[in-house]
Scaffold this motif. Structure first.
Motif, PDB file in Angstrom:
ATOM      1  N   UNK A  71       0.833  -1.201   0.000  1.00 50.64           N
ATOM      2  CA  UNK A  71       0.000   0.000   0.000  1.00 50.64           C
ATOM      3  C   UNK A  71       0.870   1.254   0.000  1.00 50.64           C
ATOM      4  N   UNK A  72       0.542   2.219  -0.874  1.00 53.70           N
ATOM      5  CA  UNK A  72       1.297   3.470  -0.956  1.00 53.70           C
ATOM      6  C   UNK A  72       2.556   3.340  -1.790  1.00 53.70           C
ATOM      7  N   UNK A  73       2.844   2.138  -2.263  1.00 55.42           N
ATOM      8  CA  UNK A  73       4.045   1.960  -3.087  1.00 55.42           C
ATOM      9  C   UNK A  73       3.703   1.529  -4.513  1.00 55.42           C
ATOM     10  N   UNK A  74       2.965   0.435  -4.646  1.00 52.70           N
ATOM     11  CA  UNK A  74       2.683  -0.026  -6.017  1.00 52.70           C
ATOM     12  C   UNK A  74       1.200  -0.227  -6.310  1.00 52.70           C
ATOM     13  N   UNK A  75       0.310   0.215  -5.391  1.00 52.34           N
ATOM     14  CA  UNK A  75      -1.124   0.024  -5.677  1.00 52.34           C
ATOM     15  C   UNK A  75      -1.549   0.839  -6.888  1.00 52.34           C
ATOM     16  N   UNK A  76      -0.844   1.945  -7.165  1.00 55.45           N
ATOM     17  CA  UNK A  76      -1.187   2.747  -8.348  1.00 55.45           C
ATOM     18  C   UNK A  76      -0.810   2.011  -9.648  1.00 55.45           C
ATOM     19  N   UNK A  77      -0.050   0.947  -9.537  1.00 58.64           N
ATOM     20  CA  UNK A  77       0.381   0.218 -10.740  1.00 58.64           C
ATOM     21  C   UNK A  77      -0.428  -1.053 -10.993  1.00 58.64           C
ATOM     22  N   UNK A  78      -1.463  -1.283 -10.173  1.00 59.75           N
ATOM     23  CA  UNK A  78      -2.240  -2.521 -10.348  1.00 59.75           C
ATOM     24  C   UNK A  78      -2.740  -2.652 -11.804  1.00 59.75           C
ATOM     25  N   UNK A  79      -3.351  -1.595 -12.392  1.00 61.37           N
ATOM     26  CA  UNK A  79      -3.836  -1.763 -13.772  1.00 61.37           C
ATOM     27  C   UNK A  79      -2.690  -2.046 -14.760  1.00 61.37           C
ATOM     28  N   UNK A  80      -1.578  -1.356 -14.615  1.00 62.42           N
ATOM     29  CA  UNK A  80      -0.473  -1.551 -15.573  1.00 62.42           C
ATOM     30  C   UNK A  80       0.126  -2.953 -15.439  1.00 62.42           C
ATOM     31  N   UNK A 133      -5.062  -5.440   1.236  1.00 58.45           N
ATOM     32  CA  UNK A 133      -5.680  -6.721   0.869  1.00 58.45           C
ATOM     33  C   UNK A 133      -5.838  -6.836  -0.647  1.00 58.45           C
ATOM     34  N   UNK A 134      -5.891  -8.049  -1.155  1.00 62.54           N
ATOM     35  CA  UNK A 134      -6.060  -8.276  -2.597  1.00 62.54           C
ATOM     36  C   UNK A 134      -7.379  -7.701  -3.109  1.00 62.54           C
ATOM     37  N   UNK A 135      -8.315  -7.454  -2.177  1.00 68.56           N
ATOM     38  CA  UNK A 135      -9.577  -6.832  -2.567  1.00 68.56           C
ATOM     39  C   UNK A 135      -9.299  -5.544  -3.352  1.00 68.56           C
ATOM     40  N   UNK A 136      -8.188  -4.867  -3.030  1.00 67.93           N
ATOM     41  CA  UNK A 136      -7.839  -3.618  -3.718  1.00 67.93           C
ATOM     42  C   UNK A 136      -7.687  -3.853  -5.228  1.00 67.93           C
ATOM     43  N   UNK A 137      -7.229  -5.045  -5.613  1.00 67.29           N
ATOM     44  CA  UNK A 137      -7.082  -5.352  -7.044  1.00 67.29           C
ATOM     45  C   UNK A 137      -8.466  -5.423  -7.690  1.00 67.29           C
ATOM     46  N   UNK A 138      -9.408  -6.077  -6.988  1.00 64.68           N
ATOM     47  CA  UNK A 138     -10.765  -6.211  -7.547  1.00 64.68           C
ATOM     48  C   UNK A 138     -11.476  -4.861  -7.589  1.00 64.68           C
ATOM     49  N   UNK A 188      -5.118 -12.687 -22.917  1.00 69.25           N
ATOM     50  CA  UNK A 188      -4.572 -14.018 -23.176  1.00 69.25           C
ATOM     51  C   UNK A 188      -4.162 -14.671 -21.856  1.00 69.25           C
ATOM     52  N   UNK A 189      -3.567 -13.872 -20.968  1.00 73.45           N
ATOM     53  CA  UNK A 189      -3.067 -14.403 -19.701  1.00 73.45           C
ATOM     54  C   UNK A 189      -4.075 -14.236 -18.570  1.00 73.45           C
ATOM     55  N   UNK A 190      -3.649 -14.544 -17.371  1.00 68.28           N
ATOM     56  CA  UNK A 190      -4.543 -14.514 -16.207  1.00 68.28           C
ATOM     57  C   UNK A 190      -3.941 -13.678 -15.079  1.00 68.28           C
ATOM     58  N   UNK A 191      -4.834 -13.300 -14.162  1.00 71.96           N
ATOM     59  CA  UNK A 191      -4.412 -12.567 -12.963  1.00 71.96           C
ATOM     60  C   UNK A 191      -4.696 -13.476 -11.771  1.00 71.96           C
ATOM     61  N   UNK A 192      -3.709 -13.644 -10.906  1.00 71.14           N
ATOM     62  CA  UNK A 192      -3.899 -14.482  -9.717  1.00 71.14           C
ATOM     63  C   UNK A 192      -3.892 -13.616  -8.465  1.00 71.14           C
ATOM     64  N   UNK A 193      -4.717 -13.974  -7.502  1.00 70.52           N
ATOM     65  CA  UNK A 193      -4.714 -13.274  -6.211  1.00 70.52           C
ATOM     66  C   UNK A 193      -4.337 -14.275  -5.126  1.00 70.52           C
ATOM     67  N   UNK A 194      -3.345 -13.913  -4.333  1.00 68.92           N
ATOM     68  CA  UNK A 194      -2.898 -14.790  -3.243  1.00 68.92           C
ATOM     69  C   UNK A 194      -3.075 -14.018  -1.942  1.00 68.92           C
ATOM     70  N   UNK A 195      -3.952 -14.555  -1.081  1.00 69.56           N
ATOM     71  CA  UNK A 195      -4.373 -13.787   0.099  1.00 69.56           C
ATOM     72  C   UNK A 195      -3.990 -14.479   1.403  1.00 69.56           C
ATOM     73  N   UNK A 196      -2.740 -14.438   1.784  1.00 63.91           N
ATOM     74  CA  UNK A 196      -2.381 -15.069   3.059  1.00 63.91           C
ATOM     75  C   UNK A 196      -2.951 -14.344   4.273  1.00 63.91           C
ATOM     76  N   UNK A 197      -3.314 -13.050   4.120  1.00 65.60           N
ATOM     77  CA  UNK A 197      -3.851 -12.305   5.271  1.00 65.60           C
ATOM     78  C   UNK A 197      -5.377 -12.233   5.225  1.00 65.60           C
ATOM     79  N   UNK A 198      -5.919 -11.779   4.086  1.00 67.75           N
ATOM     80  CA  UNK A 198      -7.363 -11.556   4.047  1.00 67.75           C
ATOM     81  C   UNK A 198      -8.138 -12.837   3.736  1.00 67.75           C
ATOM     82  N   UNK A 199      -7.425 -13.878   3.340  1.00 76.33           N
ATOM     83  CA  UNK A 199      -8.094 -15.158   3.094  1.00 76.33           C
ATOM     84  C   UNK A 199      -7.324 -16.221   3.838  1.00 76.33           C
ATOM     85  N   UNK A 200      -7.696 -17.452   3.635  1.00 79.34           N
ATOM     86  CA  UNK A 200      -6.912 -18.528   4.257  1.00 79.34           C
ATOM     87  C   UNK A 200      -6.969 -19.721   3.326  1.00 79.34           C
ATOM     88  N   UNK A 201      -5.797 -20.113   2.807  1.00 76.88           N
ATOM     89  CA  UNK A 201      -5.803 -21.272   1.909  1.00 76.88           C
ATOM     90  C   UNK A 201      -5.177 -22.490   2.586  1.00 76.88           C
TER      91      UNK A 201
END
Ligand code: SAM
Ligand code: SF4
Length: 317
Positions: free
Chosen positions: A162-171, A204-209, A234-247
């Protein structure tokens, strides 16, 4: 082999070394790690022996990590020897990519199937800032070399800060538009250099959504990642949530540290030293580590740090 909760353990991650040619702020201290004596670290032969016993117990996939796995001398010959293990179905590695331009073709020839490459930003100055010493161009050249060598499908690991690369999520997500790769956004974990970061960093990865509401869920998981696709990509986006989710419920892995300890769970203090064990003793110790995997890791948040007694460069992610 299954653990006591019925989870089938098929995946072994081996940290080849604690050392690294970068110093990412969330992973390592600025001065790097104390150089260990050669004899304190597992030899490549010992790693192979452990991998063979793990395969006999049901491991089908091995990932080499670090520190930076490509700085470990002799790692190509280890790859060749691991590839000879009959039960092994997949050999992969996680790398910062810096050394890939000179090594990608040799890695493919040594039997590595594909690689995950860490890329947190597309901005050269921010790249230098987050890695402390790295050059974005080197990693981009590594990504290109990996693609050329057929170490595919490529996955690009991006730790959300947060505050470092969240502005680059779309790129960053847009890299999947025309290339058959997966960009994986990973929540920052309170471990290693990240432990003292302020709460705003733990995005949280929710920020990507939220930033990309057009992402279409694919309804499938790629290991620990939930998968999405940008319309027409063509490719995919993956979300890995060790904090906001639990796998933890679908965890299929155990980890081996470079100094010879098994870690049944990334975020647990528990370690089983297996250096010096051979044959049936080694297999029993591996079996114990699998059987006694904890059900889940303890709470992780901006306030509650990981219980792992090691930094991330000593475990390998
Ligand atoms: N040097 C290699 C690399 O950077 O890809 C492999 C080792 S590195 C420890 C493995 C992964 O862990 C990288 O994708 C890195 O971004 C991630 N990582 C390290 N520290 C982290 C932290 N505190 N939270 C989330 N991911 C982290
Ligand atoms: Fe090195 Fe990887 Fe840690 Fe960065 S994340 S310091 S590249 S081990």
């Amino acid at each position: 082999m299954r653990d006591t909760l019925g989870r089938e353990i098929t995946y072994l991650r081996i940290s080849l070394t604690d050392r690294c040619n970068l110093r990412c702020v969330y992973c390592m201290p600025p001065e790097g790690v104390n150089k260990r004596e050669h004899r304190e670290i597992l030899s490549l032969e010992e790693m192979e022996e452990i991998a063979r016993e793990a395969a006999a117990l049901g491991v089908r996939k091995i990932r080499l990590t670090g520190g930076e796995p490509l700085v470990r001398r002799g790692m190509l010959s280890l790859c060749r020897r691991l590839r000879d293990i009959p039960q092994l179905e997949e050999l992969t590695l996680t790398t910062n990519g810096v050394l890939l331009p000179g090594m990608a073709a040799a890695l493919k020839a040594a039997g590595v199937d594909r690689v995950n490459i860490s890329l947190d930003t597309l901005d050269p100055e921010k790249y230098r800032c987050v890695t402390r010493t790295g050059t974005l161009e080197d990693t981009l050249a590594g990504i290109w070399a990996a693609g050329e060598a057929g170490l595919t499908p490529l996955k690009l690991n991006c730790v959300l800060i947060g505050g470092f690369n969240d502005d680059e999520i779309p790129a960053l997500a847009a890299l999947t538009a025309r290339e058959p790769l997966e960009v994986r956004f990973i929540e920052l974990m309170p471990i290693g250099g990240a432990a003292p970061f302020g709460p705003e960093a733990y995005l949280p990865c929710e920020a990507v959504l939220e930033r990309l509401p057009e992402l279409e869920p694919l309804g499938e998981t790629g290991g620990v990642a939930e998968r999405f696709r940008l319309p027409g990509a063509v490719g995919t986006v993956g979300l890995i949530r060790p904090l906001s989710g639990c796998f933890c419920g679908r965890c299929d892995r155990i980890r081996l540290t470079a100094d010879g300890c098994l870690k049944p769970c990334l975020h647990s203090r528990e370690e089983i030293p297996i250096r010096g064990l051979h044959g049936a003793d080694l297999r029993r110790a591996l079996g114990r580590a699998i059987l006694h995997k904890p059900e889940r890791h303890g709470e992780l948040s901006a306030q509650v740090r990981s219980e792992a007694a090691r930094d991330m460069n000593q475990i390998g992610g």
